[in-house]
Design a protein around this motif. Structure first.
Motif, PDB file in Angstrom:
ATOM      1  N   LYS A  13     -14.346   3.069  39.797  1.00 23.05           N
ATOM      2  CA  LYS A  13     -15.715   2.563  40.013  1.00 23.05           C
ATOM      3  C   LYS A  13     -16.739   3.633  39.634  1.00 23.05           C
ATOM      4  O   LYS A  13     -17.671   3.382  38.869  1.00 23.05           O
ATOM      5  CB  LYS A  13     -15.893   2.166  41.498  1.00 23.05           C
ATOM      6  N   SER A  14     -16.537   4.842  40.178  1.00 20.62           N
ATOM      7  CA  SER A  14     -17.491   5.921  39.881  1.00 20.62           C
ATOM      8  C   SER A  14     -17.457   6.261  38.399  1.00 20.62           C
ATOM      9  O   SER A  14     -18.493   6.578  37.802  1.00 20.62           O
ATOM     10  CB  SER A  14     -17.154   7.170  40.704  1.00 20.62           C
ATOM     11  N   THR A  15     -16.270   6.185  37.794  1.00 22.54           N
ATOM     12  CA  THR A  15     -16.162   6.499  36.367  1.00 22.54           C
ATOM     13  C   THR A  15     -17.035   5.545  35.550  1.00 22.54           C
ATOM     14  O   THR A  15     -17.686   5.949  34.590  1.00 22.54           O
ATOM     15  CB  THR A  15     -14.682   6.404  35.916  1.00 22.54           C
ATOM     16  N   SER A  37     -13.184  11.332  45.836  1.00 28.41           N
ATOM     17  CA  SER A  37     -13.443   9.978  46.334  1.00 28.41           C
ATOM     18  C   SER A  37     -14.875   9.831  46.820  1.00 28.41           C
ATOM     19  O   SER A  37     -15.423  10.748  47.437  1.00 28.41           O
ATOM     20  CB  SER A  37     -12.537   9.683  47.528  1.00 28.41           C
ATOM     21  N   THR A  38     -15.434   8.656  46.593  1.00 24.49           N
ATOM     22  CA  THR A  38     -16.798   8.376  47.039  1.00 24.49           C
ATOM     23  C   THR A  38     -16.804   8.163  48.556  1.00 24.49           C
ATOM     24  O   THR A  38     -15.970   7.432  49.075  1.00 24.49           O
ATOM     25  CB  THR A  38     -17.300   7.108  46.332  1.00 24.49           C
ATOM     26  N   GLU A  39     -17.764   8.811  49.220  1.00 21.83           N
ATOM     27  CA  GLU A  39     -17.818   8.651  50.686  1.00 21.83           C
ATOM     28  C   GLU A  39     -18.940   7.714  51.109  1.00 21.83           C
ATOM     29  O   GLU A  39     -18.833   7.015  52.109  1.00 21.83           O
ATOM     30  CB  GLU A  39     -18.000  10.016  51.344  1.00 21.83           C
ATOM     31  N   PHE A  60     -21.943   6.257  48.401  1.00 22.92           N
ATOM     32  CA  PHE A  60     -22.087   5.416  47.206  1.00 22.92           C
ATOM     33  C   PHE A  60     -22.531   6.292  46.046  1.00 22.92           C
ATOM     34  O   PHE A  60     -23.015   7.411  46.250  1.00 22.92           O
ATOM     35  CB  PHE A  60     -23.113   4.291  47.436  1.00 22.92           C
ATOM     36  N   ASP A  61     -22.343   5.812  44.836  1.00 24.12           N
ATOM     37  CA  ASP A  61     -22.998   6.397  43.662  1.00 24.12           C
ATOM     38  C   ASP A  61     -24.185   5.494  43.363  1.00 24.12           C
ATOM     39  O   ASP A  61     -24.155   4.288  43.653  1.00 24.12           O
ATOM     40  CB  ASP A  61     -22.065   6.411  42.444  1.00 24.12           C
ATOM     41  N   TRP A  62     -25.186   6.060  42.732  1.00 24.26           N
ATOM     42  CA  TRP A  62     -26.449   5.327  42.527  1.00 24.26           C
ATOM     43  C   TRP A  62     -27.012   5.669  41.162  1.00 24.26           C
ATOM     44  O   TRP A  62     -27.138   6.845  40.811  1.00 24.26           O
ATOM     45  CB  TRP A  62     -27.418   5.756  43.638  1.00 24.26           C
TER      46      TRP A  62
HETATM   47 MG   LIG Z   1     -15.829   6.507  43.576  1.00 21.36          MG
END
Ligand SMILES: [Mg+2]
Ligand SMILES: Nc1nc2c(ncn2[C@@H]2O[C@H](COP(=O)(O)OP(=O)(O)OP(=O)(O)O)[C@@H](O)[C@H]2O)c(=O)[nH]1
Length: 491
Positions: free
Chosen positions: A25-27, A54-56, A58-60
């Motif tokens: 997802k983050s990628t 790992s995302t803790e 969210f990414d934005w």
């Molecule tokens: Mg992630």
């Protein structure tokens, strides 16, 4: 919820990338941040991140794109954490989305995780439009869209995009479809509420969202684990097998952040039914099983590495009996030595299938037939490769339709001392259920007749092995005699 932000003069929509841990997802969002420099507002943010992979929270990433009823669109692209421990944060983020991207790995395990995720988050049939991205198409067992649609029972209205987020393939197609979905949601809201003013509100910032998530779902504290270091994907070369795919599997196994020790399984079958005592430590981490034991604890890294090489060689010799995604990994504990772990998918053993099937004749018969097939496989390995498996149903499991050997003990030798007992024990156990015994013997007969040669039977000393077993259940005698006749006919 789509809104019109008067300050920026744009309709603000939110697309949320969600899915199981480590799927990419983050990628996706990182790739978009790099490729959409002209359209993005600011950098990609990952608030509250403690620097791990790992995302803790969210990414934005904020980007511009498209029009809705003549008004420019500003899109907030977010990811959710995948880790199970952050379920509350994930739910709030999904709830806040106008459109959702479900990222999955295109493997069989990815489908198992994906199905569970769809159900757990009620994404099937949700009012929020969904795009599914099948990521990691570069991995060996990647499935295509058609197969995934069938396996996940997704109807034709859900687009499925094949992707390799790591190199950018499919990333843009995914976001275009998801943003189009979000624009339709915004348009519907505007038309239903009577125009742009009716959805006018200030857009939420990344900081405000972070504050909203902070009280939610602190990481579930991991239960106390035995004083043994856990495997890690950061292990140096030589400490992991297979070296190419092993790290990804370890990462995936540990991505959930929660390991549960399964005291209920370790050693359980040992004294109770004669397959030997066990000092094994078994942990369940999501859909993976992590195993080690005192016998796999070494005082030096070198000694542990030798054991890893030896074990890997034996595992490779198992061929089709080796569960997919099996990894051997060393974990060092400074001066306290090094442990050799086995990581493999969490599978239900034939033993547990037999026990669960107590009232279900067909299920019990199915498990016994699989055990008979496994026994013939084990006899072939013993006769032709001098590989001795512990022939007990708790050591075999079904991986899809395939029987696999889930135990770590593989011996080398010319004869299989417990063979006769292992075959007869199932007859004795089922002596009260003649249909089960018959199905088991039929399956053994088929396997022995069609797959073993006379030389195999002689090399294994099978007739003698069956003669030597003392029959403890008198009503099993006739069936044991039938097994002796089947074997006798081959010699
Ligand atoms: Mg992630
Ligand atoms: N082989 C392969 N690896 C990929 C691909 N996309 C992402 N990865 C790798 O998968 C791992 C996890 O990627 P992330 O983007 O951090 O996954 P995530 O879904 O955000 O993970 P969480 O935040 O923990 O839920 C990283 O090592 C990526 O490099 C791909 O297309 N192929």
């Amino acid at each position: 919820m789509a809104i019109f932000d008067r300050d920026v003069g744009r309709v603000v929509v939110r697309v949320v990338y969600t899915g199981p841990p480590g799927v990419g997802k983050s990628t996706n969002v990182r790739t978009l941040a790099n490729s959409l420099r002209a359209r993005r507002h600011g950098e990609m943010l990952s608030p509250g991140s403690s620097g791990g992979a790992s995302t803790e929270f969210f990414d934005w990433l904020e980007i511009d794109g498209g029009l809705v009823l003549g008004h420019p669109i500003h899109c907030q692209l977010l990811t959710t954490p995948g880790a199970y421990a952050f379920g509350k944060r994930r739910r709030l983020l999904i709830e806040s989305a106008d459109a959702i991207v479900l990222v999955l790995e295109a493997s069989l395990q990815g489908m198992i995780d994906g199905r569970a995720f769809l159900e757990a988050h009620s994404l099937r049939g949700s009012t929020k439009p969904l795009v599914v991205q099948l990521n990691k198409q570069d991995t060996a067992d990647a499935m295509d869209q058609g197969e995934v649609r069938l396996r996940l029972e997704l109807d034709e209205s859900v687009p499925i995009i094949a992707a390799r987020a790591a190199d950018g393939t499919g990333v843009r197609e995914t976001v275009v479809l998801a943003m189009r979905n979000a624009a339709v949601v915004a348009q519907t809201a505007m038309l239903a509420k009577g125009g742009i003013e009716a959805i006018s509100a200030p857009a939420e910032t990344a900081d405000a969202l972070h504050e909203r998530l902070k009280p939610l779902g602190e990481s579930i504290p991991a239960p106390r684990l035995p004083d043994v270091p856990l495997p890690s994907p950061e292990i140096p070369a030589g400490g992991i097998w297979p070296s190419t795919t092993g790290r990804d599997i370890v990462r995936r196994a540990l991505a959930g952040g929660v390991c549960v020790q399964r005291h209920d399984l370790a050693g359980q079958h040992g004294l109770a039914d004669g397959s030997g005592a066990s000092d094994t430590i078994i942990l369940q981490a999501g859909s993976y099983c992590l195993k080690t034991s005192q016998r796999r604890h070494f005082s030096t890294f070198e000694a542990a590495r030798d054991a890893l090489v030896r074990t890997a060689r034996l595992k490779r010799m198992l061929g089709e009996l080796l569960p997919g995604d099996t990894v051997l990994c060393l974990a060092s504990d400074g001066d306290n030595g090094t442990w050799l772990w086995t990581i493999s998918p969490w599978l239900s053993t034939l033993r547990s299938r037999m026990l669960q099937a107590d009232d279900d004749e067909d299920a019990a018969i199915d498990a016994l037939r699989h055990f008979a097939a496994a026994a013939v496989d084990a006899m072939l390995l013993a006769s032709r490769q001098s590989l001795i498996l512990d022939l007990h149903p708790s050591n075999f499991a079904l991986d899809g339709k395939r029987v696999v050997y889930v135990d770590d003990d593989v011996g080398i030798g010319a004869n299989h001392p417990a063979l006769g007992y292992a075959l007869i024990q199932r007859i004795e156990e089922c002596a009260h259920a003649p249909r089960r015994v018959e199905a088991y013997l039929d399956a053994l007969e088929r396997g022995i007749t069609s797959r073993l040669h006379r030389e195999d039977i002689e090399k294994l000393g099978l007739p003698r092995a069956l003669e030597d077993v003392v029959i403890r259940v008198p009503s099993a005698r006739e069936s044991v005699d039938r097994l002796r006749t089947i074997v006798g006919a081959k010699t």
